[in-house]
Each structure stands twice: as C-alpha cells, then as structure tokens.
Design a protein around this motif. Structure first.
Motif, short mmCIF file in Angstrom:
data_model
loop_
_atom_site.label_atom_id
_atom_site.label_comp_id
_atom_site.label_asym_id
_atom_site.label_seq_id
_atom_site.Cartn_x
_atom_site.Cartn_y
_atom_site.Cartn_z
N GLU A 22 -2.71 8.25 -8.25
CA GLU A 22 -2.63 7.20 -7.25
C GLU A 22 -1.19 6.81 -6.96
OE1 GLU A 22 -5.21 6.32 -5.48
OE2 GLU A 22 -6.72 7.39 -6.66
N HIS A 24 0.82 -1.20 0.00
CA HIS A 24 0.00 0.00 0.00
C HIS A 24 0.85 1.26 0.00
CE1 HIS A 24 -2.37 3.17 2.18
NE2 HIS A 24 -3.15 2.90 1.17
N GLU A 25 2.00 1.18 0.65
CA GLU A 25 2.83 2.39 0.80
C GLU A 25 3.92 2.52 -0.26
OE1 GLU A 25 2.08 4.81 2.55
OE2 GLU A 25 0.67 4.02 4.02
N MET A 66 -7.98 0.60 1.24
CA MET A 66 -8.28 1.93 1.69
C MET A 66 -8.85 2.80 0.59
SD MET A 66 -5.84 4.12 4.02
CE MET A 66 -4.74 2.81 4.32
N SER A 67 -8.59 2.35 -0.60
CA SER A 67 -9.13 3.12 -1.71
C SER A 67 -10.59 2.77 -1.88
CB SER A 67 -8.40 2.78 -3.00
OG SER A 67 -7.04 2.72 -2.75
N ARG A 80 -12.22 5.03 7.83
CA ARG A 80 -11.23 4.39 6.97
C ARG A 80 -10.23 3.63 7.82
NH1 ARG A 80 -8.62 9.21 3.80
NH2 ARG A 80 -7.64 7.57 2.59
N TYR A 82 -1.49 11.02 -1.71
CA TYR A 82 -1.49 11.07 -0.26
C TYR A 82 -2.83 10.57 0.31
CZ TYR A 82 2.72 13.81 -0.93
OH TYR A 82 3.97 14.22 -1.30
N ASP A 83 -2.72 9.78 1.37
CA ASP A 83 -3.92 9.15 1.94
C ASP A 83 -4.89 10.16 2.56
OD1 ASP A 83 -3.11 6.67 1.18
OD2 ASP A 83 -2.12 6.21 3.08
N PHE A 105 -6.51 2.73 8.46
CA PHE A 105 -5.33 3.53 8.16
C PHE A 105 -4.07 2.77 8.56
CE2 PHE A 105 -3.80 7.86 7.29
CZ PHE A 105 -4.82 8.29 6.45
#
Lengths: 441, 226, 839
Positions: C178, A336-337, B1-2, B167, B121-122, B169
């Motif tokens: 993204e 994810h990161e 998370m998306s 969400r 960015y989240d 995280f």
C-alpha cells in the motif's frame, strides 16, 4: 494572441505524420541535425524557456548540467500530468503527438542522449495509444532509431504507461516507477542530471516544454525570448477549471494579467457568482483571493505574490463553496497520494485531514486552527520531496487568508453538534497552555 | 478508494494459529486506516514466497509473450513490472495472487516485489473486481461542479451490476469536462447524475459509452486555436 | 580492487572541530566528535541512506534548507549546527509526527528500555503532543514468521527491515504494501518471511514492531547482561553477544566484526542457542549399563572411560566442528602420547595428504573475508555459502552489489548466488577435479572458456572460495590455477576454504590429523595413523577396538553411515562427548561426557581465513557439565599420563609453543577481535614446501597437476564420499547428464538446518531439515511426480524416503539429496548411481 503550441491544433489528422509533415513538421529536427549539439543547446539557453511542469527551472540549463562523455544518458519526458486542475499535456499529446516526439529527438540530440522514454500516466489510455502510433510512424520514417535522418545520431524512444500515482509526477518518483519499483521519490542529491534513470545521467522534462523545442529551433532562441516577459519567456498553456463559464486550455503569452485569462478567455465566474479564491498554478499553489486578479501571470510576479505558476493550472472557486470544503478535498487528496516514505508528509497530511474533519463535525475550537497552521509549518521544508509542502502551502494559505470564515464554520458546526459554547472551551484551553509543558500524550 | 473492511470484521481477532491462548476479543476503535492486511497475520503453513520456478508455474502463452516483450523494451527487466502487471490484470481481471505468481515467474522476481508495486498504484487492484472500470473524478475541479453527487449516482446505478467497478478517483486530468468519469479508459463529460444510468446501460449493451460526451470529440476551448 | 583510503578532513559541528574521513556521512562523522545526531532510518550496514525518517535534519551553513545528515557526505571546512532553534523545531516536529500513530504501550512493549524511539523522544522530543485524535489500533502482535512477531501499530516505516530483505539478504520477501499512511510491512499473500537471515530484522527494528518470538517477554534490559562470544555452529564463526539472564542465554545478537560477519547473523546462529537450555541436552555424565545409557557420577564415567588404557595402540579419535583448538590439541596428546594411537581425524570431506594441505594452507595464498568484498572476481567453487558458511553469502552479495565484484559460481547444485553471478557453471556432482584440470590449462595463455577469460583478464584480484568437499584430487589443479593467476603475490587475492566443520581449520593446525602433527609437522613413521574412513573400516574389522568421539557422531556426520554403525558396534569401548543423544551416540556410546555449548566453552578456534578467535565463558556450566579440556586432562591423568595443564589457557600456551606459525600469540592479543596468523610475521615459519613457496611461473606450477599425485597421496583405500567416486566419469561443465537406464547421478549437499542443535531448539522446529529429492522438471515429468510427492531413492538395497522438489536449475539426470539429517540422510549411500521411484 499568438499561438505556437496550439496553432490550428484542431486540424483534422494532425496526429498523423502526413499532416504534421505537410505543416512543416520535423523541419526543426532537420535543421537541428545540421547544427552542432552546442549550437542547439545555445538556442535553448538563449530562448530562456523555463520548465512547464511545475518547478519552472530553465530547460537549457538542465540540459547543460548533463555530463559530457560516452556513458549511457537518458531523456525522460514527464507525461504523468496529475496535478489537480492540469490537463494541457493531455490535449497536446492527443492532438499533436509528433510535436512532442520531434521535441524529444532534438532535446536528446542537444544533450548527447541515446535512450529516451515518455512516462505517461496510466489513465491517459487514449493519448498513449495515439503516442504509440506516432512513435511507430516516426520510427518508420527515420525520425527515431538508428542513424536518424542519416546523421550519426541515434535515439530509442519507449512509451511507458504508469498505473495511477500522483507522486510519479515528481521527477525522482517517476524514475523509480520507470525502473519498475514503487514510485517513491529519491533523496537529492544526487540529482537526476548526475545519477538518474538506472543510475545514469538523465534529463527530465515536461511534455509542454519538450513540445516547444521544435518551435524554438525553427524561430531561433532569440526570437522566442522576445515573447512573454524577460524572465518568463514564451507562451504558456493554461488550464482553467472550476467555477468558470468556459473551462479549458488556453495558450497565452506569459505576463498578461490573470484577470484576462479568467474573465476574457474562460468567461469568468458563473452567473450570479463571485470569485472567492483561486489557485494560480495547480492545487499545490498557495491560494489567491479576488483582490489578486490583476497580478501578471508569469513565474516571477506570482512568486512575488507568495504563490507560484506551477503547472499553469488555474482553479477558480466561487462564493458558493465554503473554504473548508476546498481545504478538505485538498488535504484528503494529498494524504491519499503521499507515498508514505518520509514522516512529516505521511503523518502530517493524515493528521491535517483528521483535524479538518473535526472542524466539520463540531469538535474543534479556534485553537485547532493554530495547531493546524503550526503542523503545516512543521511539514514545510522538512520533507523528502515537495508533496508535503504541496499540501502544507495551500492549506496554510487558506488558514491565514480565510481565518474568520473558518472560525465561523467552527462555531456553526459546534452549534449543530451541540458541543457547547465556545467561550468556555477557549477559556479552558488558555488556562491549560499557561500551565507549562504537558507530559507527552 | 481502498476497499473497506466492515467494521465488524475489523473487530474480530485475525485468524492466527500462532497466539494460542483464546482471549476475549478486545474492543478496538473502528476508525483509522482499514486497509486489508493491517490486521492479517501470515499463514504459517505456507512456504516462503521465493521466486517461482517457471518450469512449475503454468502461465498463459499470450500473457507470457506480452511480459517478455515488455521486458525486452527496457535495459533492466524489472522496469516491465507495471506493464506486466497491467497485462496480468487484463488476463485475470485483477492482480490475484495467481496472476502475481505468473508475472513473477516470467520476470524472475519474487511475488512480494510485485505485490509491493501493485499495491502502490491505484490502477492495479489486488482484490477481485468487476471487469469494467468506471473512475469518477472527485478531485477539486470536478467536485466544485458536482462530482460527489455524480459519484453517488454512479454507485447507485452500478449497485446491481457486479461487472461494473465504480471508484472515486483523484484528478484524471480532464477538468475541462468536469464533472467527468473515465469508463474503461474513455473520458466522458461533463456529466449529470442522470448520465450514470446511461453509462451502465451502454456498458451492458457493449456499445461506445456516451458517445456525444466523449472527450476525444471535443474541440479546443481556445477560440483562436481551432 | 583498490579499497577506499579516505583522506581525513576537518569540519566544524556546533563550534567543535571534528576530524573525519572525507565522504563519511555527517551523522557518523558527528559521532567522531562526540556529537549525537538522532536518527531512525539510517544504518550504515544497510548501504545507501534513504532519508525517510527526517530525524537527522541539521543546518549546514551555505545551504538554505535543513539537510538530512545521514545522506550528506562531509567536506573539508563544512560548518554544521545541530542545536539551533530551527533544528530543534524540526526534531520536535518529527517526534511529534512519529507519535501521532505510535502507541504508547511502552510498559508492555518488549523493546522498552532498549528502544531508540523511546530514547529519542526523551532526548529530542518536544515533551508534549497536540494530537488529540484517537490513534489507530490493529490486532497485535501478529506472526510474521515462526521466529518474528510483528506489531504494525508500533511500526514507524523506517525502511530498515525491508531494505535488509531487499538489499542485503536479497531474498526480497519483505516489502512495503500500500501507500502513504496506509503503508505496512508485509509479505506476499500471507506467506511467512522465512529466509536464512530473517532474524536480523529484529535487531534492526528501532521500535518494538518486530520482536523475536523466542525472546518476547523473557527479560527486560535491566535484567540482562551481555557476554561477547563466537558462534561455532558453522565455519563462519560470527561474533555474537549472548544476552544472559540468571546464567541462561536468552538471546543472541550480532557483535559486529567487519572482518568476520559484518554485523549480521544467520537464523541458525541467532536462534539455535535454545539448544543450550533444553531437556534433551546431556548435562551429566552417562554410562551404558545393561544396554542403556544412564546418568552416572563423574567418578564412574571416568572409571569406564579410563578403560581406554586397555586398548592402547588401537584407539581411534574423531572430533567435531565445535571442538576448540585446545581440546583438539589435548586430545592428540592423549591419543599419541598416552595411548600410542595415531588414528585421529576431524575431516568429514575425506583425507588430504599433508604436503597438499600445507600447500593450500600457505599463508601467502590465504584470502580474507574482506577480500571477497573488494576482489575483481570471486569464484565460488564447489560450495554453497548459504549452507556452508551463511554469512559469507551476504558478503559476496555485498561485493557484487556495492563494489561491482564479478562473481562466477561453479557448483554441481544450483546456488543461491546464481542470480548474482556473471557466470554460473553446473558440474556433474563430484566433477570439480576434472573441471579444474581443464580450467588450469585454459587460464594459461590466451582465449579459453568464458570463465578462464574472466579469471585471467577480469582484474588481478581473484578470490576463490572453495569448499573442503571438492576433495583432494581437485587441489593440485586448484593450486596451479592459483599460481597461474598469480594469486600468491597479490595482497587482496587468494584462496579461501570453507572447511566442512566449524573449527576444521583450527583442528588441522592443532595436528588433529592422522598424518601430521601440530602445525602440520611431519610425524615419525610409527605415528602415522588412519583417516576417518579408514578408521571406520578398521573398527568394523576389529582392528581398532576403541573409539573416542569428541562432539561428533560419525553415523550422522560422516559418509557411509552403515559402515560407521558397524564400526561402532564392533568397537569394544566408545567414549563420547556430546550434548544431544544422536543416533550413533545413543546406540553405541559406552560413556558420554556432557559437552559444553559455545556459550560455556573457553578456548580458541580458527576462522577459515586464519583468524584465531577466542571463545569466552558467557554462562556457567549447567548442572554437571565440565570443561572439555579438563575432562581430557583428567582422563589422561587417570591413565597415568599427566598432560600438564590446569586451564584452557595453559593448553593454549602449549599449543602456541608447538605450532611455529602461532609463535608468540597470547590470549590477550586475541581478545575482542582475534588475530589472523597469516598476517603476522611468524607466518614465515609455516612449513611450506620450497617449490610452493617460490613465485609461480606458468610453465612450472608448484604442484604437478593431474592424476598420479592424487592416486598415491590419497592412500589406497577407496576414497569416501561422492567426490572420488563420481570423478571417474565426471563431465566437466556438463549441464545435463542424461539418466542411463533410468538411474540418476546423486549429488549430496548439507543444508544449513541439518544440525542437532536446530532439531532440539523449539523455535527452529519448523525448519528442521527434511529429505528432499531435487529433480529437474523433465525428470519429474518422466517419473510422473510433482513437488510435494514422496519418492524413494535407492541404490544397492539401500533406500531413503524423500519429498520431491522440482527446480529448473537441476540438470536432468541428477538428483540432489541432503546429508547430515537425523533421518533418511544421504550418507546411507556409498554408490552414487541411484534409482528414483515412486514408493
């Protein structure tokens, strides 16, 4: 145990300038400004302090790499504390923000730097507000800005809030992010000391490292170097979390046995549980087992054990959790990161997640563990930055150290899913492998 | 998370007036990445998105001021992109195309530049969301202590509440209070699944969230440090 | 600015000793030693490496980790291994990782056969994969723009396309959205990627992710041949490679010429090749019968055209930008020798006296395209590179971005280069001459305006890129500025003119001028003719009775369309060479010879910086089309005048014989890269006035600046075009000229897309230039209109319809319109005070 950073850290109002000054705050800065830059740098070099962010590089050396001259130079404090299990900088910034500000000013003075930034992760909203207030107070009191304390030295300090991306903790990803771009790591060389923020020489240090600087100046580098071991000097904040009774930050002298931290300070595993594995330095560090608890907690001893001190975050996992669960959490986190810039990290993390999922769904064979291990090896050393390695190393270590458990997991999952007896599948796999190269895909 | 697109939606061919022959939909695998955008063609009736002209792009005065202040803090105005997008998200609730256009006009950059930043960015969100953010940490230390159950409970508690955006995280840097959550920036923990209802109720009532579990009130764990 | 002169060093790669320039990236240095290192993301043209694909990892002795050779500059004595077990392991790993999600749809992929991923998988891959999970699948292909299709499954995120958009074209429309494995190439919120250079991303893509909509599935690499050529759709004259299948141009690719195009193409050059093979194209002679043009035999066409002989002494000729030097030269001979008619012109921007033309064309003053990149300061004066010679826009951006060139933009209309400029100055339309007069005073001595200081004190190497349309009045001032800045004596400094038509420079040098012969030779008095505007007036007054239009339609291309319509209407005979029936041709031509396209023509053209380049035959002439030179020669023969040419090469020899500064040039010398005549020794034969050739002293500028010169030399007729007209009350550097009595000052520009080739190319239909009235926000508010509304711009009973476009860069009181359009073109106006009103 000796407390330097955490000395009376809970004193009410320590985040304000009044209390900090009453405790002697900014005395180190006054002292430093009476010294020459070279003398301050000497103290840092003598202290032997190593970076507290993860890589453990000697801070004094980093400062000395900055080119001399009149060009713009920048200091960036890395407060993007995102390594899973790490939360020491958060407590420092929240409770003693002026210590950090003072450290930044002194370090900037030593490096001949006139602009500085704190890059704080966007999630640390409360801490950022506290820092903003502290910076304002410091500026009003003449500790920041033009002609600090009537010296010739001037420094600007801007707090920059991130927006949620682990990769911005990587120093060059952080620089790109601070320049307003996607936080993709840059190619090195050139190193930030030569070409960093806005293509100018840049010193990047962690919150804890910079917060230690005033203490080094106050007590003298030589005195500081007496704490800890010869190559790991000083005290270190250790964040202990996971399956322990008293998770939290503890300031320790480097070199004490790891067992002491986990059992005496953090209270050891929960009642009736045994420690199965532990990460000594954040989730990017290769895991250690219960047999490794007596390794001294310092940079070199942990490196010798094939892992690292990293950010100084101990994550303890007890015997109630399957290794696969831990591996899956990690792999998903890194996938994810991953910023997506370089191929091995982007595709390797993603592929690893898919393989781990297959183990859990009963579609894997032990051969998949070999493939997975090999994929980790293909990632290590081939990536643009260390994020790929940060997944590959702990996952690789788990496959190596917990293979019997993973194989048992595979077998049990197959049984659950009705995927057929393992012996037959393995036999087919072996026959295949001996048949020579297969056509691509 | 998306945000996930439904599988059915993914099976539909993307609306596109470019490829004229009407072929029967091809069955596609439903797995893999489902980021919105992957399957989207551009809209050929739109003009190219160049730097919007501030003279023809209305921007709320407060937002404009905030962005200009942010730009003034850095040697390069583009450094202000994250603070500016934060401000626009605050103003509009999310980084809507309109919000991005406004930031782009003030900053003198293309909207695409900001889109690429915002989607990286989240904490910047490019789809509509509830005003209240609840980030539940589900990373390793929290999940060892039951974060996944907490997250499910939180989703259930907020299910009826479009104002609350829950969400999962990555590590929020508060493993000492695992499992924990950040509610509009306020860290609370350690949480029980039962706390989920309280959080939603506190948000609804507009009072401080779970006051007794707020991280800011917690003393250091190190007994010798106090 | 000093240019890099790297030292040659020696390194060892795989045991082989390789010599390479110091600092060259290893991946390129290896190629010099015949060693291939595979890569995807690296592309020299894109600037700094990103090191994203990791395909080029190699082992360097002394460095523990494998290094990306795309980002490692070579050093003397470096020892590199590209074939070790470790390197191979890494290469296998990267290929395996790339193929994790790359679909293996090569059989139906447009890139198949010319795909770097295919080649590298074959050459450096492990030959097998252990990835058994299903791959990702997405809807594909999708439109990224009307010109480019995107297949996101195939994308390997190599960064090339987004770097092009962000760092080369700097339009910053194409981005990564993204993060991580979710990353994808996108635009903002579904807007199409439409920009003047967007097509380059197709060529950059190392997989089949970005494909050309017009080329998709038209040919396989083994069906096609490549033919080198030169694009003559604008003065930039980029070198191209035509992809040819069965005598048809299927695609145009860049043929990198570092001194011309740097390996890029604009979308017009890349896609307007479609005009070669459309139904609208004229491919057989046509003759007007009973009022309409009908296809006719060559015999019949020649018969009608030979009627020119009856108009001896009263024929005028115009040539368009695509005309080759040879065609232009033969036409001057036909007119002057065969028809005793000296009325010849190829300039649409108005006349320039020969002495002045010689002065600005002096070899010592000429800057090169590369100079734009390494100058201390570049001044863009009265032109919009993105429209007038698009590829120069990229070169200027490159200079600013990579070499710190300081850019000043002095134009009436806001320029695409403004954001890159140190200084951007807005003039009143047509205000160049007055502005330069003042600037010429300021660059002398000390102080002065910011621009004067930048030019004088910002470093010696100053390049002034100017557009022909600034007009003759401005040139004496331009010359004195050049002399006062000492540009004549500096190698990397000088003037670079963007002519208003593609081969404008070549046609002038070939003597396609009313008042000078080949090589700017002086003409005997009886051979002095009329310039274009005078020809129009003379034909309208029936003083000229025949017009020869070589690949041009003055109704569309020249100022004052009404006058030209009348001129063509009154002419007894109009002979044209054309490929499309534009308005003036359709309504007035009596004979139309089918014109060649730039892929069919053989000949030479001259680049704005004096480089002669060769046009070569890439495809056979379609249908009945014949070579332009042969048509002129045949026509001359039929009128009893043998030009003595049997080939285009023969015409070139004749031209070289009469142009002293071309002396000794051969077609062989021009092969491939062309040759810059100002850099040859024979340039000394250029007929420069003694005064201009002498080194300039500030007190005695080579050309006496202001007024009288312009007055007397520019002839007595009212100069055409907006320039001279607006000059009367030009306000130098005035950002805002308030509208008086509700009238607006009209500024005219020609968009890149204003061209018949664009109009008939199916792929470019979406970007055909339409009339926009560009207004300032204040004026728009006052008029009560917003962007997208329709307004009428009118003056003296002439009105054109235009769509409003509001830009804050437009000075209040000014409206900008485009010319060169098929409809509502601004060349309808002769008065440059206009009214803007709601219809």
């Amino acid at each position: 145990m000796r407390k330097i950073l955490f000395d009376r850290i809970d004193e009410p109002g320590l985040n304000t300038l009044a209390v900090y000054e009453r405790r002697g705050g900014y005395g180190a800065l006054r002292k430093a400004l009476r010294m020459t830059r070279e003398e301050v740098l000497d103290e840092l070099l003598t202290s032997g302090i190593r970076g507290r962010g993860g890589a453990g590089f000697q801070m004094g050396k980093k400062v000395s790499f900055l080119p001399k001259g009149d060009m713009d130079k920048f200091l960036v404090c890395n407060a993007d504390e995102s390594e899973p299990g790490t939360f020491k900088d958060r407590e420092l910034m929240q409770k003693s923000p002026h210590m950090l500000v003072e450290g930044i000013v002194i370090a900037a003075y030593a490096g001949g730097i006139d602009h500085s930034f704190i890059y704080i992760r966007g999630e640390y909203d409360y801490q950022a507000d506290i820092l903003d207030a502290a910076i304002e107070e410091a500026r009003a009191a003449g500790y920041l800005g033009e002609r600090i304390l009537d010296s010739d030295f001037s420094l600007s300090l801007v707090l920059h809030r991130g927006a949620g991306a682990y990769i911005c903790g990587e120093e060059t990803g952080l620089l790109d992010s601070l320049e307003g771009k996607r936080g993709n790591p840059r190619l090195k060389p050139p190193f930030p000391a030569v070409e960093g923020l806005y293509d100018s020489p840049t010193l990047i240090n962690n919150v804890e490292t910079l917060s230690t600087v005033p203490h080094i100046i106050t007590m003298g580098g030589a005195e500081y170097a007496k704490i800890g071991t010869e190559t790991s000097t000083g005290t270190k904040l250790v964040s202990v979390s996971g399956d322990v009774k008293r998770p939290g930050n503890y300031e320790i002298e480097l070199g004490i046995p790891s067992r002491q931290i986990i059992y005496e300070l953090a209270g050891g595993p929960l009642d009736g549980r045994e420690i199965k594995l532990w990460f000594p330095g954040g989730s990017s560090a290769p895991v250690l087992t219960a047999d490794d608890l007596d390794i001294p907690y310092d940079f070199d001893s942990l490196a010798k054990a094939g892992t690292m001190l990293g950010s100084g975050a101990i994550i303890v996992v007890d015997d109630s959790h399957p290794v696969l669960e831990v591996a899956m959490k990690l792999a998903k986190f890194y996938a994810h990161e991953s910023c997506g810039k370089c191929v091995p990290c982007r595709e390797g993390t993603n592929w690893t997640v898919k393989m781990l999922e297959r183990i859990d769904s009963g579609e894997a064979t032990p051969m998949d563990l070999d493939i997975m291990a090999s994929v980790q090896e293909q990632i290590i050393g081939n990536c643009l930055c260390v994020l790929g390695d940060a997944m590959a190393m702990p996952i690789g270590s788990m496959i190596e150290k917990y293979r019997p458990e993973l194989e048992a997991h595979i077998e049990a999952a197959r049984e659950r899913a009705g995927s057929g007896a393992l012996e037959d599948v393995v036999a087919i796999g072996v026959a295949d492998a001996s048949a020579g190269p297969m056509p691509v895909h | 998370m998306s945000p996930r697109r439904s599988r059915e939606a993914a099976l539909e061919p993307a609306p596109s007036d470019w490829d004229t022959p009407a072929l029967p939909p091809v069955p596609r695998f439903g797995h893999g990445s489902r980021v919105p955008g992957w399957d989207d063609a551009v809209d050929l009736t739109k003009e190219p998105a160049v730097v919007p002209d501030l003279a023809t792009t209305p921007v709320p005065e407060g937002l404009r001021q905030e962005i200009e202040d942010a730009m003034a803090r850095y040697p390069d105005r583009r450094s202000a992109s994250i603070p500016a997008l934060h401000a626009a998200q605050e103003e509009h609730g999310w980084c809507s195309p309109q919000a991005i256009d406004q930031v782009a006009a003030v900053m003198g950059v293309t909207p695409a530049y900001l889109t690429s930043v915002a989607t990286f960015y989240d904490m910047l969100v490019t789809h509509p969301k509830g005003r209240n953010d609840v980030f539940v940490c589900t990373n390793i230390s929290c999940s060892l202590r039951g974060a996944d159950e907490l997250y499910e409970a939180m989703l259930d508690a907020a299910a009826e509440n479009p104002d609350v955006d829950v969400r999962s995280f990555e590590c929020l840097g508060a493993c000492d209070i695992a499992p924990m959550a950040s509610v509009n920036g306020e860290y609370v923990g350690p949480l029980e699944p039962a706390d989920a209802e309280r959080i939603v109720a506190d948000l609804r009532a507009g009072r401080p969230v779970l006051e007794e579990k707020q991280l800011r009130r917690r003393p250091s764990a190190d007994p010798e440090a106090r | 600015m000093p240019r890099p002169e790297p030292k040659i060093i020696q390194l060892t790669i795989d045991g082989r000793e390789v010599q390479a320039p110091q600092g060259e990236m290893l991946v390129e240095a290896a190629r010099l030693g015949d060693i291939e290192i595979p890569y995807f993301c690296f592309e020299r043209k894109l600037g700094n490496p990103v090191g994203a694909c990791r395909m080029c990892l190699v082992e360097i002795e002394g460095i523990p980790k494998l290094q990306t050779s795309c980002s490692t500059p070579v050093k003397d004595g470096m020892v590199v291994h590209t074939q070790t077990q470790r390197v191979r392991g890494a290469q296998h790993a990267i290929v395996e990782f790339l193929l994790v999600n790359h679909p293996l749809d090569c059989p139906v992929c447009d890139k198949g056969g010319e795909c770097p991923l295919q080649d590298i998988t074959f050459g450096w891959g492990g030959g097998r994969s252990r990835f058994i999970e299903p791959k990702r699948h997405f809807v594909k292909p999708l439109a990224l723009s009307p010109l480019v299709a995107i297949d996101r499954e195939r994308c390997i995120l190599c960064y090339r396309c987004v770097r092009f958009s962000q760092e080369i074209a700097e339009d910053y429309q194409l981005i990564f959205a993204e993060r991580g494995a979710h990353t994808f190439v996108a635009t903002h919120y579904g807007h199409p990627y439409v920009a003047p250079f967007s097509g380059n991303i197709i060529e950059l893509c190392p997989v089949g992710a970005l494909t050309s909509q017009p080329y998709r599935f038209r040919a396989r690499p083994w069906d096609i041949e490549d033919a080198g050529g030169v694009c003559t759709l604008c003065p930039a004259q980029c070198n191209v490679s035509f992809t040819v299948r069965d005598e048809k141009v299927m695609r145009v690719l860049a043929r990198e010429h570092p001194e011309v195009d740097d390996g890029w193409l604009c979308d017009k050059g890349r896609f307007a090749y479609q005009a070669i093979h459309v139904d609208e194209r004229i491919t057989a002679p046509m003759v007007r019968e009973g009022g309409t043009l009908r296809e006719a035999s060559w015999e019949r066409a020649f018969e009608v055209a030979a009627g020119l002989a009856d108009h001896r002494g009263r024929v005028g000729a115009l040539a368009g930008g695509g005309t080759s030097n040879e065609e232009g030269f033969l036409l001057t001979r036909l007119l002057r020798e065969g028809l005793s008619s000296p009325d010849l012109d190829a300039r649409v921007a108005g006349p320039v006296a020969p002495a002045l033309a010689r002065a600005v064309g002096a070899p010592a003053l000429q800057a090169t395209v590369t100079d734009l990149e390494f100058a201390h300061t570049v001044l863009v004066l009265g032109c919009e590179p993105q429209d007038d010679a698009p590829i120069l826009d990229l070169r200027i951006r490159k200079g600013v971005r990579r070499h710190g060139v300081k850019l000043a933009v002095v134009t009436a209309r806001p320029s695409a280069l403004d954001p890159n400029a140190t200084l951007a100055i807005r003039l009143a339309p047509g205000g160049e001459a007055a502005f330069l007069a003042e600037l010429a005073g300021e660059v002398q001595g000390e102080g002065g305006s910011e621009l004067a200081r930048l030019l004088r004190d910002g470093g010696e190497d100053v390049v002034i890129l100017w557009g022909e349309r600034i007009g003759a009045d401005a040139l004496p001032h331009l010359l004195s500025i050049a002399d006062r800045l000492g540009l004549r004596t500096r190698e990397g400094a000088g003037l670079l003119e963007i002519p208003s038509t593609a081969n404008g420079r070549g046609l002038r040098e070939a003597g396609f001028l009313p008042d000078a012969g080949p090589g700017y030779a002086e003409l005997p008095g009886e051979l002095e003719g009329r310039c274009a505007a005078e020809m129009a007036a003379a034909a309208a007054d029936r003083e000229l009775t025949a017009l020869y239009l070589f690949e041009t339609d003055p109704v569309r291309e020249h100022p004052d369309r009404t006058l030209w319509q009348r001129a063509l209407d009154h002419a007894g005979l109009v002979v044209a060479h054309a490929s499309v029936l534009t308005e003036g041709i359709r309504e007035h031509a009596d004979v139309v010879f089918p014109a060649e396209s730039h892929a069919e023509k053989e000949g030479t053209v001259v680049h704005p910086d004096g480089r002669l380049q060769r046009l070569r035959v890439a495809i056979a002439h379609p249908h009945e089309v014949r070579a332009g030179w042969s048509v002129i020669a045949e026509l001359a023969r039929r009128m009893g005048h043998d030009l003595g040419v049997t080939s285009s090469a023969g015409a070139f020899e004749q031209l070289v014989d009469v142009v002293p500064f071309y002396a000794g040039l051969t077609l062989d010398e021009l092969a491939g890269r062309g040759a810059r005549w100002p850099a040859r020794a024979q340039a000394a034969a250029f007929p420069v006035e003694a005064a201009a050739a002498a080194p300039a002293s500030p007190s005695a500028p080579a050309f006496p600046p202001p007024g009288p010169v312009a007055e007397s030399d520019v002839t007595a007729i009212p100069p055409p075009g907006p320039v001279a007209d607006a000059e009367r009350d030009a306000v130098p550097a005035a950002p805002a000229v308030p509208a008086r009595n509700g009238t607006f000052r009209l500024g005219v520009h020609r968009p890149i897309w204003a061209s018949p080739d664009v109009e008939v190319s199916p792929a470019l239909k979406f970007c055909i230039a339409r009339q926009h009235a560009e207004l300032s926000p204040d004026d728009a508010r006052r008029l009560g209109v917003t962007g997208g509304d329709t307004v009428e711009v009118a003056s003296n009973g002439t009105a054109v319809q235009a769509t409003v476009a509001v830009h804050s860069g437009v000075p209040a009181g000014t409206v900008f319109l485009a010319d060169g359009l098929a409809e509502n073109s601004a060349n309808a106006f002769t008065d440059f005070e206009v009214e803007v009103r709601k219809p």
